[in-house]
Scaffold this active site. Sequence first.
Site, PDB file in Angstrom:
ATOM      1  N   ARG A 122       0.772  -1.184  -0.027  1.00 54.25           N
ATOM      2  CA  ARG A 122      -0.047  -0.036   0.000  1.00 54.25           C
ATOM      3  C   ARG A 122       0.793   1.404   0.206  1.00 54.25           C
ATOM      4  O   ARG A 122       1.957   1.367   0.536  1.00 54.25           O
ATOM      5  CB  ARG A 122      -1.004   0.060   1.232  1.00 54.25           C
ATOM      6  CG  ARG A 122      -1.896  -1.096   1.042  1.00 54.25           C
ATOM      7  CD  ARG A 122      -2.730  -1.284   2.421  1.00 54.25           C
ATOM      8  NE  ARG A 122      -3.835  -2.084   2.334  1.00 54.25           N
ATOM      9  CZ  ARG A 122      -3.810  -3.532   2.419  1.00 54.25           C
ATOM     10  NH1 ARG A 122      -2.610  -3.957   2.806  1.00 54.25           N
ATOM     11  NH2 ARG A 122      -4.836  -4.173   2.256  1.00 54.25           N
ATOM     12  N   HIS A 147      -0.881  -2.431  -4.510  1.00 53.65           N
ATOM     13  CA  HIS A 147      -0.376  -3.157  -5.480  1.00 53.65           C
ATOM     14  C   HIS A 147      -0.450  -2.776  -6.917  1.00 53.65           C
ATOM     15  O   HIS A 147      -0.907  -3.710  -7.884  1.00 53.65           O
ATOM     16  CB  HIS A 147      -1.348  -4.755  -5.284  1.00 53.65           C
ATOM     17  CG  HIS A 147      -1.008  -5.560  -4.296  1.00 53.65           C
ATOM     18  ND1 HIS A 147       0.086  -5.530  -3.391  1.00 53.65           N
ATOM     19  CD2 HIS A 147      -1.765  -6.295  -3.614  1.00 53.65           C
ATOM     20  CE1 HIS A 147       0.151  -6.251  -2.267  1.00 53.65           C
ATOM     21  NE2 HIS A 147      -1.251  -6.881  -2.625  1.00 53.65           N
ATOM     22  N   HIS A 218       2.893 -12.829  -5.632  1.00 53.61           N
ATOM     23  CA  HIS A 218       1.686 -12.918  -4.635  1.00 53.61           C
ATOM     24  C   HIS A 218       0.801 -14.047  -4.927  1.00 53.61           C
ATOM     25  O   HIS A 218      -0.196 -14.257  -4.976  1.00 53.61           O
ATOM     26  CB  HIS A 218       0.627 -11.676  -4.834  1.00 53.61           C
ATOM     27  CG  HIS A 218      -0.083 -11.407  -3.813  1.00 53.61           C
ATOM     28  ND1 HIS A 218      -0.660 -12.225  -2.651  1.00 53.61           N
ATOM     29  CD2 HIS A 218      -0.457 -10.217  -3.342  1.00 53.61           C
ATOM     30  CE1 HIS A 218      -1.341 -11.448  -2.009  1.00 53.61           C
ATOM     31  NE2 HIS A 218      -1.067 -10.315  -2.023  1.00 53.61           N
ATOM     32  N   ASP A 290      -1.489  -9.655   8.471  1.00 50.23           N
ATOM     33  CA  ASP A 290      -1.381  -8.888   7.320  1.00 50.23           C
ATOM     34  C   ASP A 290      -0.397  -7.898   7.399  1.00 50.23           C
ATOM     35  O   ASP A 290      -0.555  -6.862   7.235  1.00 50.23           O
ATOM     36  CB  ASP A 290      -2.390  -8.638   6.711  1.00 50.23           C
ATOM     37  CG  ASP A 290      -2.698  -8.070   5.343  1.00 50.23           C
ATOM     38  OD1 ASP A 290      -1.569  -8.363   4.816  1.00 50.23           O
ATOM     39  OD2 ASP A 290      -3.498  -7.561   4.854  1.00 50.23           O
ATOM     40  N   GLU A 358       5.250 -12.532   0.815  1.00 58.28           N
ATOM     41  CA  GLU A 358       5.677 -11.605  -0.070  1.00 58.28           C
ATOM     42  C   GLU A 358       6.649 -10.743   0.077  1.00 58.28           C
ATOM     43  O   GLU A 358       7.039 -10.005   1.058  1.00 58.28           O
ATOM     44  CB  GLU A 358       4.525 -10.524  -0.523  1.00 58.28           C
ATOM     45  CG  GLU A 358       3.052 -11.113  -0.677  1.00 58.28           C
ATOM     46  CD  GLU A 358       1.916 -10.177  -0.514  1.00 58.28           C
ATOM     47  OE1 GLU A 358       1.814  -9.568  -0.943  1.00 58.28           O
ATOM     48  OE2 GLU A 358       1.418 -10.635   0.582  1.00 58.28           O
TER      49      GLU A 358
END
Length: 395
Positions: A122, A147, A218, A290, A358
Site C-alpha cells: 500500500r 499493489h 503474490h 497481514d 511476499e
Amino acid sequence: MKIIKLLIACSLASAISISCNQKKKEKMTESVSKTPSAKYAQNINPADFTTTIEGDSVKFFVLTNANGMEVTFTNYGQRLVSLYAPDKNGKFDDVVLGFDNLKDYRAKKNFFGAVIGRYGNRIAKGKFSLDGKTYDLAINNNENHLHGGLVGFESVVWKVDDHTDNSISFSRVSPDMEEGYPGNLEVTVSYVLTDDNALRISYEAKTDKPTYVNLTNHSFFNLKGEGEGTVNDHVVLLNADKFTPVDNGLIPTGEIMNVEDTPFDFRAPKTIEKDINADFEQLKIGKGYDHNFVLNEEPKNNEGLTFAARVVEPNSGRTLEVYTSEPGVQFYGGNFLDGSDIGKSGNPYVRRGSFCLETQHFPDSPNQPDFPSTRLNPGETYTSYCTYKFGVTEN
C-alpha cells in the site's frame, strides 16, 4: 544462534510423488509439457488459457524439474497458476491457489499467483512526492493505493522472452504515468525451477525518469493442497526481530516494533493459529496476520540471499523455505478469503485457507523517510531476488 541451528537441523528428505485428493475434469488437454503425464491435466485444460487480448497472445506454459515438480504459468498477469510439490511419501499436490481458466482470473479482482507492480503493498492516500512534484496514483483500496492500482501488473499481458523445460522469462514496458507512476519502466521477471526443488525469481527494472518500484510475487500457498481447508495448523518461523505496525487502513505508522512478547514473535516455530485470537490491537486491525516483517540480515544461503521464513505442514510433511534480497516480507494469513472463490480442484477457498510470503521493501516507503528507499533513477538497475524452496520433513 537459534535460527542457524534450526536451519542446520532441517535437512530435507528426498522428494517422491503423491496423488492429490482433487476432482478430475473430463477435458481435452494440449501437449504443452514435455511429459505425457502432466500433473496439471487433472484440473486444467490449456485451451482455457489460450486467447488474444487487445492483440496480445495469451498462452499456458509449463516448467518441470528432474524430481517431478511442475509449475505452470499464464502470461496474463504473469500468473503462477499451479505448483505441484511432493509430500513426505513422495506424492504430489498443487500447493498454490488459483483458477482453472483465464476467464475467472480476468473477471475477479484477485492477485492469485501474480507479479505485483509497480508497487507491492500500500501507498497512503495514493500519493507521493518526488523531486518536489506530487504524483496522484490510482485509488483502489479504500482511500489508499494497493499493489499497483486499478490495472496493475497482474492485469496485463506480458511478453514471453524465453521458455525452456525449467525456466521462463517475461517482460513489458510500463508506460510513463501508468496508474500515476512517472517514467517508462522496462521490467523483466525470470523464473527457474531447479533440481533441488527451488523456484528462483529474479526481477530487473530500468526507468527513464525518477520513480518508485517495489516488485513481488503474490502466490497464495496451502501446503496441504489448494482448497484443502485452512492453514491454521501450518507451523511458521520468521527470521524477524521486528515488524511494522499499521493503522486502520493497513498503512504503516512509521514505527518499527519489536516482536518480543507479542503475537508477532515467530522467531521460534509456532502454528499460525497459536496466537491469532490474542487480545492485541494489530491482530484486530488486520483481522489476523497481514503485516510487513523486518528481516534480520543473517543467516544467508550460498547465493547471498537472506533466510526469511520456513513453513511446515505437519501432516504432509511439506516444507517451504523463503530466501530474499529484500529487507522485508509481508506475512498474510488469508484473512480476507471468504469461500466465494472456487479453485482448480472445485473446492472453495475458505477464510485463512492460504498464506502469502511476499518479499518486499516496506509498504508506503515513498512516504516514510525512515524506511529503506524504493527510488529508482535513470541509469540505475532495480534488482530483486526471491527463492521459494520446497522440501519435506524427516520421518
